[in-house]
Design a protein around this motif. Structure first.
Motif, PDB file in Angstrom:
ATOM      1  N   LEU A  25      -6.938  95.683  27.951  1.00 46.11           N
ATOM      2  CA  LEU A  25      -6.949  94.320  28.473  1.00 46.11           C
ATOM      3  C   LEU A  25      -5.581  93.656  28.344  1.00 46.11           C
ATOM      4  O   LEU A  25      -5.156  92.910  29.244  1.00 46.11           O
ATOM      5  N   PHE A  26      -4.881  93.941  27.246  1.00 47.41           N
ATOM      6  CA  PHE A  26      -3.543  93.378  27.063  1.00 47.41           C
ATOM      7  C   PHE A  26      -2.577  93.905  28.121  1.00 47.41           C
ATOM      8  O   PHE A  26      -1.826  93.140  28.731  1.00 47.41           O
ATOM      9  N   VAL A  27      -2.613  95.219  28.360  1.00 52.10           N
ATOM     10  CA  VAL A  27      -1.744  95.817  29.382  1.00 52.10           C
ATOM     11  C   VAL A  27      -2.087  95.259  30.762  1.00 52.10           C
ATOM     12  O   VAL A  27      -1.193  94.955  31.568  1.00 52.10           O
ATOM     13  N   LEU A  28      -3.394  95.114  31.058  1.00 50.54           N
ATOM     14  CA  LEU A  28      -3.803  94.570  32.348  1.00 50.54           C
ATOM     15  C   LEU A  28      -3.301  93.139  32.526  1.00 50.54           C
ATOM     16  O   LEU A  28      -2.827  92.765  33.613  1.00 50.54           O
ATOM     17  N   ALA A  29      -3.378  92.329  31.479  1.00 50.87           N
ATOM     18  CA  ALA A  29      -2.893  90.949  31.556  1.00 50.87           C
ATOM     19  C   ALA A  29      -1.389  90.901  31.795  1.00 50.87           C
ATOM     20  O   ALA A  29      -0.891  90.074  32.572  1.00 50.87           O
ATOM     21  N   VAL A  30      -0.645  91.803  31.135  1.00 51.21           N
ATOM     22  CA  VAL A  30       0.809  91.851  31.332  1.00 51.21           C
ATOM     23  C   VAL A  30       1.141  92.215  32.775  1.00 51.21           C
ATOM     24  O   VAL A  30       2.024  91.612  33.407  1.00 51.21           O
ATOM     25  N   VAL A  31       0.412  93.210  33.337  1.00 51.54           N
ATOM     26  CA  VAL A  31       0.680  93.631  34.715  1.00 51.54           C
ATOM     27  C   VAL A  31       0.366  92.508  35.693  1.00 51.54           C
ATOM     28  O   VAL A  31       1.146  92.230  36.620  1.00 51.54           O
ATOM     29  N   ILE A  32      -0.783  91.835  35.506  1.00 51.48           N
ATOM     30  CA  ILE A  32      -1.155  90.747  36.406  1.00 51.48           C
ATOM     31  C   ILE A  32      -0.130  89.618  36.347  1.00 51.48           C
ATOM     32  O   ILE A  32       0.281  89.063  37.378  1.00 51.48           O
ATOM     33  N   GLN A  33       0.310  89.269  35.145  1.00 48.12           N
ATOM     34  CA  GLN A  33       1.290  88.202  35.011  1.00 48.12           C
ATOM     35  C   GLN A  33       2.614  88.564  35.677  1.00 48.12           C
ATOM     36  O   GLN A  33       3.218  87.755  36.391  1.00 48.12           O
ATOM     37  N   SER A  34       3.057  89.825  35.474  1.00 49.77           N
ATOM     38  CA  SER A  34       4.352  90.228  36.021  1.00 49.77           C
ATOM     39  C   SER A  34       4.334  90.321  37.533  1.00 49.77           C
ATOM     40  O   SER A  34       5.363  90.103  38.186  1.00 49.77           O
ATOM     41  N   VAL A  35       3.169  90.656  38.105  1.00 51.68           N
ATOM     42  CA  VAL A  35       3.086  90.803  39.562  1.00 51.68           C
ATOM     43  C   VAL A  35       2.791  89.468  40.241  1.00 51.68           C
ATOM     44  O   VAL A  35       3.406  89.116  41.255  1.00 51.68           O
ATOM     45  N   ALA A  36       1.863  88.706  39.682  1.00 54.51           N
ATOM     46  CA  ALA A  36       1.423  87.479  40.353  1.00 54.51           C
ATOM     47  C   ALA A  36       2.419  86.341  40.216  1.00 54.51           C
ATOM     48  O   ALA A  36       2.515  85.496  41.126  1.00 54.51           O
ATOM     49  N   PHE A  37       3.171  86.291  39.126  1.00 49.51           N
ATOM     50  CA  PHE A  37       4.037  85.133  38.877  1.00 49.51           C
ATOM     51  C   PHE A  37       5.523  85.459  38.982  1.00 49.51           C
ATOM     52  O   PHE A  37       6.360  84.656  38.586  1.00 49.51           O
ATOM     53  N   ASN A  38       5.839  86.642  39.510  1.00 48.76           N
ATOM     54  CA  ASN A  38       7.243  86.990  39.732  1.00 48.76           C
ATOM     55  C   ASN A  38       7.607  86.624  41.168  1.00 48.76           C
ATOM     56  O   ASN A  38       7.091  87.216  42.129  1.00 48.76           O
ATOM     57  N   PRO A  39       8.499  85.647  41.384  1.00 51.95           N
ATOM     58  CA  PRO A  39       8.801  85.207  42.760  1.00 51.95           C
ATOM     59  C   PRO A  39       9.470  86.283  43.607  1.00 51.95           C
ATOM     60  O   PRO A  39       9.478  86.178  44.843  1.00 51.95           O
ATOM     61  N   ARG A  40      10.039  87.316  42.972  1.00 51.81           N
ATOM     62  CA  ARG A  40      10.728  88.349  43.748  1.00 51.81           C
ATOM     63  C   ARG A  40       9.759  89.256  44.522  1.00 51.81           C
ATOM     64  O   ARG A  40      10.209  90.018  45.389  1.00 51.81           O
ATOM     65  N   TRP A  41       8.476  89.174  44.207  1.00 53.44           N
ATOM     66  CA  TRP A  41       7.514  89.925  45.012  1.00 53.44           C
ATOM     67  C   TRP A  41       7.329  89.276  46.388  1.00 53.44           C
ATOM     68  O   TRP A  41       6.829  89.921  47.299  1.00 53.44           O
ATOM     69  N   GLU A  42       7.682  88.012  46.529  1.00 53.41           N
ATOM     70  CA  GLU A  42       7.639  87.293  47.810  1.00 53.41           C
ATOM     71  C   GLU A  42       6.256  87.392  48.473  1.00 53.41           C
ATOM     72  O   GLU A  42       6.099  87.905  49.576  1.00 53.41           O
ATOM     73  N   TRP A  43       5.248  86.852  47.770  1.00 49.79           N
ATOM     74  CA  TRP A  43       3.885  86.927  48.292  1.00 49.79           C
ATOM     75  C   TRP A  43       3.703  86.077  49.546  1.00 49.79           C
ATOM     76  O   TRP A  43       2.773  86.333  50.332  1.00 49.79           O
ATOM     77  N   SER A  44       4.537  85.082  49.749  1.00 54.56           N
ATOM     78  CA  SER A  44       4.451  84.310  50.991  1.00 54.56           C
ATOM     79  C   SER A  44       4.810  85.172  52.202  1.00 54.56           C
ATOM     80  O   SER A  44       4.193  85.060  53.269  1.00 54.56           O
ATOM     81  N   VAL A  45       5.811  86.039  52.038  1.00 50.37           N
ATOM     82  CA  VAL A  45       6.172  86.974  53.112  1.00 50.37           C
ATOM     83  C   VAL A  45       5.028  87.971  53.336  1.00 50.37           C
ATOM     84  O   VAL A  45       4.687  88.314  54.477  1.00 50.37           O
ATOM     85  N   PHE A  46       4.422  88.434  52.247  1.00 51.55           N
ATOM     86  CA  PHE A  46       3.266  89.337  52.335  1.00 51.55           C
ATOM     87  C   PHE A  46       2.150  88.703  53.160  1.00 51.55           C
ATOM     88  O   PHE A  46       1.581  89.329  54.061  1.00 51.55           O
TER      89      PHE A  46
END
Length: 307
Positions: A25-46
């Protein structure tokens, strides 16, 4: 009076399982945080490109290639499997050579060779080998275009794997079933389709659907033909916009959707097959009990008077 000893039931404890769950659960939370709240993923473009008509057209091409490749590979793979199981050494050897060749060659090599087939052969002729008898001739460049080359390449490679899956399913059926079917005097085709194949499907289906999923992802290799399927379309867009990561995520999510739908279909088919087998087993049990009751029932003797 005898003293009744009370036994206290203590539930088993699994501390390592609890620790493993907490770490997961800790690893899953870290992955979700790093993917969902990192602006460099540019989810608006997605979000802007995910349902774009160009992307949807590429998805359609991917699904069409998967459908046609699956149908042709099952048909050709089934024939190859029967040839491998044939008592004819010629058919068995030819089928083994085909499977050996196309399981050894990478898909991308097969696609590139087929795409350059017109360089090797100007025309494709249908006739009798080593004679001048020809029934038809076609220019190679008109026969093997982008789409047809992709279909042929995917089918040639996939049918080799499908043949081994089908052959393994047939070999998994007990040999007594073959003998019992032959003892009934049924034709070979009827024995195969009505008795052997339904039992072999239990082994064929899981591996077969895995190959279909692999084929859906393997269609990305046809980008070498400059065919506008999903991956090639995404490449063309991010080469123009330089928005590489969000567009790759568009492709990744669409492939996840396709494979999830295929996995759901696999689950439904396997559940329906299991339900059919349970129903067949119940009917067989009832028929056996009915026969045993009928056998145990004795008829009353008939007395005839003689005058």
């Amino acid at each position: 009076m005898n003293n009744v000893e009370t036994i206290k039931v203590v539930p088993a404890r699994y501390p390592l399982r609890t620790v493993g769950a907490i770490v997961a659960l800790f690893v899953l939370a870290v992955v979700i945080q790093s993917v969902a709240f990192n602006p460099r993923w540019e989810w608006s473009v997605f979000a802007r490109w995910f349902f774009d008509p160009v992307i949807l057209e590429g998805v359609g091409q991917t699904l069409l290639l998967t459908l046609i490749g699956t149908a042709l590979s099952v048909a050709i793979g089934g024939l190859l499997a029967l040839a491998r199981l044939s008592s004819s050494w010629l058919l068995s050897s030819l089928a083994w050579g085909y499977i050996w060749l196309f399981r050894s060659l990478p898909l991308i090599v097969v696609l590139i060779i087929l795409y350059n087939f017109s360089y090797l052969y100007d025309t494709l002729s249908l006739g009798v080998p080593f004679t001048g008898i020809t029934w038809g001739s076609f220019e190679t460049i008109n026969v093997l275009g982008q789409f047809s080359t992709a279909v042929v390449g995917l089918t040639l490679v996939q049918s080799a794997y499908t043949a081994e899956i089908i052959r393994g399913g047939f070999l998994g059926v007990d040999h007594g079933q073959y003998e019992a079917a032959a003892a009934l005097g049924l034709p070979a085709s009827r024995r195969t389709l009505r008795i052997i194949l339904p039992q072999a499907l239990r082994t064929i289906l899981p591996s077969g659907f895995n190959e279909i999923i692999s084929l859906a992802k393997g269609t990305a290799m046809v980008y070498v033909l400059a065919m506008p399927e999903l991956f090639y379309t995404i490449q063309m867009i991010y080469n123009r916009t330089q928005e590489v990561i969000p567009l790759l995520m568009v492709g990744a999510v669409w492939y996840l959707v396709i494979t999830t739908v295929l996995s759901a279909i696999q689950h439904l088919v396997e559940r329906a097959l299991a339900r059919s087998e349970r129903r067949s087993a119940v009917n067989t049990t009832r028929a056996t009990r009915t026969r045993s009751v009928t056998t145990q029932t004795t008829q009353e003797p008939v007395h005839a008077s003689l005058s």
